[in-house]
Design an enzyme around this catalytic site. Structure first.
Site, PDB file in Angstrom:
ATOM      1  N   LEU A  82     -41.058   8.134   1.861  1.00 12.87           N
ATOM      2  CA  LEU A  82     -41.918   8.526   2.958  1.00 12.87           C
ATOM      3  C   LEU A  82     -43.297   7.566   2.778  1.00 12.87           C
ATOM      4  CD1 LEU A  82     -41.134  11.824   4.183  1.00 12.87           C
ATOM      5  CD2 LEU A  82     -40.523  10.004   5.136  1.00 12.87           C
ATOM      6  N   ARG A  83     -43.537   7.304   1.592  1.00 14.35           N
ATOM      7  CA  ARG A  83     -44.872   6.593   1.328  1.00 14.35           C
ATOM      8  C   ARG A  83     -44.861   5.161   1.970  1.00 14.35           C
ATOM      9  NH1 ARG A  83     -44.198   7.245  -4.825  1.00 14.35           N
ATOM     10  NH2 ARG A  83     -44.573   9.347  -5.106  1.00 14.35           N
ATOM     11  N   GLY A  84     -46.046   5.153   2.962  1.00 16.11           N
ATOM     12  CA  GLY A  84     -46.249   4.049   3.549  1.00 16.11           C
ATOM     13  C   GLY A  84     -45.514   3.737   4.813  1.00 16.11           C
ATOM     14  N   HIS A  85     -44.651   4.874   5.304  1.00 17.18           N
ATOM     15  CA  HIS A  85     -43.904   4.953   6.336  1.00 17.18           C
ATOM     16  C   HIS A  85     -44.996   5.585   7.616  1.00 17.18           C
ATOM     17  CE1 HIS A  85     -40.330   4.151   8.797  1.00 17.18           C
ATOM     18  NE2 HIS A  85     -40.580   5.320   9.490  1.00 17.18           N
ATOM     19  N   TYR A  86     -45.458   4.571   8.440  1.00 15.60           N
ATOM     20  CA  TYR A  86     -46.775   5.022   9.276  1.00 15.60           C
ATOM     21  C   TYR A  86     -47.714   6.009   8.525  1.00 15.60           C
ATOM     22  CZ  TYR A  86     -43.447   3.909  13.190  1.00 15.60           C
ATOM     23  OH  TYR A  86     -42.562   3.067  14.098  1.00 15.60           O
TER      24      TYR A  86
END
Length: 142
Positions: A38-42
């Site tokens: 999830l890091r960096g996803h939006y």
């Protein structure tokens, strides 16, 4: 019982799976902000990617096949027939899905309704997914 392993699993897209019948499965995935994918996803609003919702449905269907179709040695995703998202999955949400598998012995159409915790309307769908899996035995088609 051998495990169906059609492709590498980039993530565990289901935390719990309950086989309801030979054609129906329930599954749950807890969305957490610390999961590395999830890091960096939006970055300003972390969400569980839509492709991962599809993967959750696929993995739940594979678990159903493992428990109900021991003759099946591989199941390959051959089509994503439709996907509709109506709400995002964010950290703290529980992705809950109910999938029904139908079709001939050599293929399964998987239709899933995906809901989440935290919606104002009880069990309002956050996603609808329909996909097709081709099933195989070690010696050919299932």
């Amino acid at each position: 019982m051998p495990s169906i392993r059609a492709a590498a699993r980039p993530l565990d897209a289901v935390d719990e799976v309950t086989v309801v019948s030979a054609d129906e499965v329930l599954a749950r995935k807890r969305v957490t902000a610390v999961d590395p994918y999830l890091r960096g996803h939006y970055p300003d609003l972390t969400i569980y990617p839509g492709v991962f919702v599809v993967e959750s449905v696929r993995q739940a269907a594979l678990r159903l096949l493992e428990e109900t179709r021991p003759e099946v040695t591989s199941a390959v995703l051959v089509g994503i027939d439709s996907v509709r998202f109506t709400a995002p999955f964010v950290p703290g949400d529980d992705l809950r899905l109910r999938a029904t598998c139908t079709g001939p012995d050599s293929a399964r159409r998987v239709s899933a309704t995906v809901t989440k915790s935290g919606l104002d309307v009880d069990d309002a769908p956050a996603a609808q997914v329909t996909l097709t899996l081709a099933l195989f035995q070690e010696d050919g088609d299932a």
